[in-house]
Design an enzyme around this catalytic site. Structure first.
Site, PDB file in Angstrom:
ATOM      1  N   LYS A   1       0.969  -1.130  -0.022  1.00  0.00           N
ATOM      2  CA  LYS A   1       0.217  -0.113  -0.037  1.00  0.00           C
ATOM      3  C   LYS A   1       1.022   1.196   0.054  1.00  0.00           C
ATOM      4  O   LYS A   1       1.978   1.268   0.606  1.00  0.00           O
ATOM      5  CB  LYS A   1      -0.965   0.074   1.054  1.00  0.00           C
ATOM      6  CG  LYS A   1      -2.167   1.022   1.379  1.00  0.00           C
ATOM      7  CD  LYS A   1      -2.761   1.006   2.463  1.00  0.00           C
ATOM      8  CE  LYS A   1      -4.022   2.009   2.732  1.00  0.00           C
ATOM      9  NZ  LYS A   1      -4.940   1.813   3.805  1.00  0.00           N
TER      10      LYS A   1
ATOM     11  N   SER B   1      -9.733   1.996   3.215  1.00  0.00           N
ATOM     12  CA  SER B   1      -8.942   2.752   2.563  1.00  0.00           C
ATOM     13  C   SER B   1      -7.886   1.862   1.521  1.00  0.00           C
ATOM     14  O   SER B   1      -7.354   2.271   0.448  1.00  0.00           O
ATOM     15  CB  SER B   1      -7.977   3.887   3.077  1.00  0.00           C
ATOM     16  OG  SER B   1      -7.141   2.893   4.085  1.00  0.00           O
TER      17      SER B   1
ATOM     18  N   SER C   1     -10.029  -0.573   7.075  1.00  0.00           N
ATOM     19  CA  SER C   1      -9.561  -0.270   5.874  1.00  0.00           C
ATOM     20  C   SER C   1      -8.822  -1.720   5.120  1.00  0.00           C
ATOM     21  O   SER C   1      -8.676  -1.541   3.905  1.00  0.00           O
ATOM     22  CB  SER C   1      -8.265   0.779   5.970  1.00  0.00           C
ATOM     23  OG  SER C   1      -9.052   2.088   6.004  1.00  0.00           O
TER      24      SER C   1
END
Lengths: 95, 487, 481
Positions: free
Chosen positions: B74, B151, B175
């Site tokens: 990420k 997210s 997330s």
């Protein structure tokens, strides 16, 4: 709680954010909506409850007092927006 | 197309059926032709060089556990010499000068980093629509474009789209679990303190945890073996021995006590999701588990407490983005005040600004007790609720999300409606517990449904066992997105 | 005496920032050595790169606890770091890690000496925090340069109660505190380098009034002299306003030493709402009793205890004991001389508080920088005790030692200062003096005892100060009988 434009301006100033006049109403509305959600907490009796600032009961770990870092100024300042003679530069600060 | 797990890849690599360079090249090619927008940056040269090195290491007899395995990170994790944006314009051109501990650990285990995945700006969002680098498509969205969740939306879309076998993500309020649910994957949020937060750009420091997203629980265990562990650079890192999270995977579930918190099955839950969760419970019963209805009386206030605590911490964590030492600086300014305010106003997106403002307000003089202190007390009550339930049951089970993946733009106008997505995942972060989302079925319109599993603090092994045993019994996790079938 | 004494009571509290003497920063492994090239002692943590985290320095905790024990304060077994949020270019994170609700050191006391005797000043609290960087305004035309070497240096902020009632009391407190932090070796006390900094909260109220007046906070007063002058100026400014029927505005004011005035920093003050909250990156610090007791056991002797020990063990009077124990280095110097020398303690005290202090003051040197080491002073005083030197020649040797002209014995030899104790040699000179001063001899014989001083003086002069005055005195008396 409904936030008025004065409060929104104060928060924006503390946050170092610009709010255009045209945006103020929208921010008032959106932030007030979030606060209404948040204020559901009021229904909860929290008398004598200790605030929980960390997810588990740990105590602070201390490191020994040793210099372990070396000079990386060049590498770090290579990504700085403005640096000269080893200093980070910002617009003149007037105290 | 079928899924291919980390475990299978590692076996192939070990037995010489594929080299790391071949595997890496294959995935790089898939990324290059993908239209999911799952990646913000791809690093073919460094990836291939690392893969080549991994093949050499293997030839020399290395037994690193994840040697030669391509993964993605990420874009919230700093990697030395690599662009790290956190999904924000303010870090659009930020090349990190150091590497996050989690990334170092996975590299040391032999993984190859293909690139950095898309995400909601500063991990604030549940749809990946808050990224400065554009929306991410959920591979399961067929005729209409659907969100991958957020997210860690890019991470989940990349794995579901088979652009990478596994990816790191983070979980502050859901997330990793929510995108895993939306994309038909396994997402595991470890206990707070398991993974070092050093080098992971902070959103809400007391809630953030690094987390893997994979096809299976077994894969998650393999990644967690390398991701977790004590780090002296993080004062909130738990100082305990490293564990082998695969050790209990094959232990039968006989006698397992499952609690179903009634608050997770109330108003707002999609009927089909409720049905699939009920089906999953039946599977567990068939595996020898018993089920009791339980209650988390304060869980209904989790969202409220979270939307004080997380923005408050974020408002402070994001103060360092001031245009002085790194990152974006506005082009036009006359003085310092203008430089600050313009840099931040131009550099941050709408949701980030909203949360900074809410957090600033909650901490400001005269409001601290009513908001921040109150939220931390509610947090304690929620944590106490979990503690007492875990006196009675071994694992809590419920849906991960109230709905399946929604369409782009359908909720972005109403922040509070968007926040409701995380209603079942947030209580876990407040209490710092480990939790997972695994796929437990499809909706009538063919969208994945996530089952959330929650265990006591540091009981990841139990969590992974409960997930793995379900995946041995069912094959939901092996389904691939229809878009991949067409391809 | 100021005019305000009669009608107005002055109320002063001080906030002192003492840099703790550690090797590394409070939350990172960077050096805190003073004077390095800009930004060469700044790690990823110090420049607040995204994703970095603080890790607390053990030594800073130990030094803070040591201070707490030295002022007899309560040590908070659980204390908490909090973030103080504000934007400033020399504050890289946009917040300062400090302590708010639960500081490491709670209430304590410090005694100061005033004209009216000993007075106890309350210490409200002392907390750990990180220093900010430095803003350099002079080097560039339109920009300010930021050096973050100092950012993250460990500080102990020591907050007093508003217990001081005059600028001189404030200075006495500050001096006492300054001596203490150096005594217990937690801070080098260097005010020029900013290791010991002071802010003052000043208010005035009509005598007899219970309620405190509105206070102002004076910043940037970093010498003992400036503290006194800045507070004096501020008191007069406040009284002028009140006597004209005005009101004091609560604000921060900057002391301008060049123009001897304080000016408002109001524009900055207005914007501040620090939004303190517990730092989620740092769990609460929990101190075990054993940890605290270990520090207590190793606490050096404190000034008060040392002073009374000097009075009893060395048989010194109160004023000498006070002077010699005001700084730890001075006391150590005295004890080294006393241990090495056969001279009596009163003589050592006299030479230190007299000759040595005078020379140090004149040259603006600390006792550690004294060109005369304690061993040399001991040797000098031994030569005085064994009558090799007279008081007068000893001062000559002292001056030569100060100028680094050699060892005590070398100087005595090279300057031929060895005192004449040979009775025969002195007798010759005494005879000469008696022959040369018939008037004075007659006066002595007529009963004027005082004239002996003159005659001894003559002997000393003729011997170029080398004759032992006691022997000369004795011989003169014998011969004039």
């Amino acid at each position: 709680m409904t936030l008025d434009s004065k409060t929104v301006h104060t928060i924006a100033r503390l946050s170092q954010l610009n709010i255009d006049d045209g945006e103020v109403d929208r921010y008032c509305q959106e932030l007030s909506n979030i606060l209404s959600l948040v204020e559901q907490m009021e229904q909860c009796d929290t008398t004598d409850i200790e605030p929980m600032t960390h997810p588990f009961d740990a105590s602070l770990r201390l490191r020994s007092d040793e210099v372990t870092e070396t000079n990386q100024r060049e590498k770090f300042q290579a990504i700085a927006p403005q640096a000269e003679r080893g200093l980070y530069l910002v617009p003149k600060v007037i105290d | 197309m079928t899924i291919k797990t980390i475990k299978q890849h590692l076996a192939d690599l070990k037995h010489g059926q594929v080299s790391s360079v071949e595997l890496t090249s294959d995935y790089l090619a898939r990324i290059a032709s993908s239209e999911l927008n799952a990646f913000i940056s791809v690093n073919p040269e460094t990836a291939l060089a690392a893969a080549k090195h991994a093949d050499e290491e293997r030839a020399a007899g290395s037994d690193k556990p994840l040697l030669g395995l391509p993964i993605a990170h990420k874009d919230i994790f700093c990697i030395d010499g690599t662009r790290t944006t956190c999904g924000s314009k303010i870090l659009e051109n930020f090349t990190a000068p150091y590497t996050a501990t989690v990334v170092n650990r996975l590299s040391d285990a032999g993984t190859i980093s293909l690139g950095k995945t898309n995400m909601d700006e500063f991990a604030m969002g549940s749809s990946n629509e808050n990224s400065y680098f554009g929306d991410v498509l959920n591979p399961w969205g067929n005729e209409v474009s659907r969100v991958p969740g957020g997210s860690s939306g890019g991470s989940a879309a990349a794995v579901a789209g088979q652009l990478v076998p596994a990816s790191t993500g983070t979980d502050t309020g859901g997330s990793i679990r929510q995108p895993a649910a939306f994309c038909g994957l396994t997402g595991v949020k470890p206990s707070y303190g398991r993974c070092s937060r050093y080098g992971m750009i902070a959103f809400a420091s007391s809630l953030d945890q690094a987390a893997p997203v994979t096809h299976t629980a077994e894969d998650a265990a393999l990644l967690l073996n390398s991701m977790t562990g004590f780090d002296k650079r993080d004062s909130t890192s738990v100082e305990i021995e490293n564990e082998d999270f695969t050790r209990d995977l094959n232990t039968p579930l006989d006698g397992l006590k499952i609690g179903l918190p009634k608050e997770f099955f109330g108003e707002g839950l999609d009927d089909e999701i409720a049905q699939r969760v009920a089906d999953a419970i039946k599977v567990y019963e068939s595996l020898g588990a018993s089920v009791v209805d339980v209650s988390l009386p304060n869980a209904k206030l989790a969202l409220a407490a979270y939307y004080v605590i997380a923005p408050a911490e974020a408002s402070s964590n994001l103060a360092r983005f001031d245009g002085v030492r790194y990152g974006y600086r506005t082009e036009h300014y006359d003085d310092l005040g203008q430089m600050y305010a313009r840099t931040r106003s131009e550099g941050f997106g709408e949701e980030v600004k909203r949360r900074i403002m809410i957090g600033t307000y909650a901490l400001s003089s005269g409001y601290y007790d009513a908001y921040y202190a109150k939220a931390q007390k509610v947090r304690r009550l929620i944590s106490n609720d979990f503690d007492s339930l875990f006196q009675q049951v071994d694992v809590l089970i419920g849906p991960t999300t109230p709905t399946t993946a929604f369409t782009h733009g359908s909720r972005s106008d109403d922040p509070v409606a968007m926040y409701l997505n995380d209603i079942y995942t947030i209580p876990v972060n407040l209490a710092g517990l480990p939790a997972a989302s695994i796929q437990c079925g499809l909706s009538s319109n063919g969208l994945p449904i996530g089952l959330q599993l929650i265990t006591p603090y540091l009981q990841e092994s139990r969590l992974l066992k409960v997930a793995h045993q379900f995946q041995l019994e069912t094959d939901w996790h092996t389904l691939t997105a229809p878009s991949l079938e067409v391809a | 005496m100021f005019s305000w004494d009669k009608h107005w009571e002055v109320v002063i509290g001080l906030e002192v920032h003492a840099q703790l003497q550690t090797q590394s920063k409070i939350f990172s492994g960077s050096s805190i050595a003073y004077g390095a090239e800009p930004n060469t002692q700044t790690s990823a943590v110090d420049i607040a790169l995204p994703g970095v985290l603080p890790v607390m320095n053990h030594e800073a905790v130990r030094l803070a606890v040591r201070f707490g024990l030295a002022v007899d304060a309560h040590i908070n077994r659980t204390n908490v770091f909090a973030r103080k949020n504000y934007f400033y270019p020399d504050l890289p994170k946009g917040y300062q890690i400090s302590q708010m609700a639960l500081p490491i050191v709670g209430a304590g006391t410090l005694d100061i000496e005033t004209e009216d005797g000993t007075k106890q000043i309350g210490i409200t609290r002392a907390h750990l925090e990180e220093d900010a960087g430095k803003s350099l305004h002079e080097d560039f035309q339109n920009e300010t340069g930021i050096d973050l070497n100092r950012a993250g240096t460990p500080l102990l902020e020591i907050v007093s109660e508003p217990d001081m009632r005059s600028p001189s009391e404030a200075v006495a407190y500050l001096r006492k505190l300054h001596a203490l932090v150096r005594y217990i070796e937690i801070c080098d006390g260097n005010m020029q380098e900013g290791s010991f900094r002071c802010d003052a909260n000043v208010s005035v109220r009509p005598r007899g009034q219970q309620e405190l007046g509105t206070r102002t906070e004076l910043k940037n007063i970093n010498s003992f002299r400036f503290v006194e002058r800045a507070i004096e100026y501020e008191i007069e400014r406040q009284i002028d306003i009140l006597e004209d029927g005005g009101e004091i505005v609560q604000e921060t004011r900057l002391y301008d030493a060049d123009n001897h005035e304080t000016r408002s920093m109001r524009s900055k003050e207005e914007a501040h709402d620090y939004r303190y909250f517990p730092d989620p990156d740092l769990p609460p610090m929990v101190l075990e009793d054993s940890f605290i007791e270990e520090i207590r056991a190793r606490l050096p002797e404190l000034p008060e205890a040392k002073r009374s020990r000097f009075e009893t063990d060395y048989d010194l009077n109160a004023s000498d004991a006070e002077l010699l124990t005001s700084e730890r280095e001075t006391a150590d110097y005295f004890e080294r001389v006393a241990a090495a020398s056969d001279s009596d303690n009163k003589t050592i005290a006299n030479w230190m508080t007299g000759e040595l202090f005078a020379n140090l003051n004149k040259s603006e040197l600390s006792i550690e920088e004294s060109p005369i080491r304690s061993a040399q002073l001991a040797e000098l005083l031994d030569r005085l005790a064994d009558d090799t030197l007279s008081g007068k020649t000893a001062k000559q040797v002292f001056a030569a030692l100060w100028n680094q002209e050699g060892s005590v014995d070398e100087i005595i030899d090279s300057k031929g200062l060895k005192q004449i104790t040979d009775t025969g040699a002195i007798e010759t000179i005494v005879d000469e003096v008696i022959a040369n001063c018939p008037d004075q001899v007659q006066q002595f014989k007529d009963g004027n005892d005082k004239v002996i001083g003159f005659l001894v003086g003559q002997v000393m002069q003729k011997s170029q100060g080398k004759a032992n005055p006691q022997i000369a005195n004795q011989l003169l008396k014998e011969k004039m009988k």
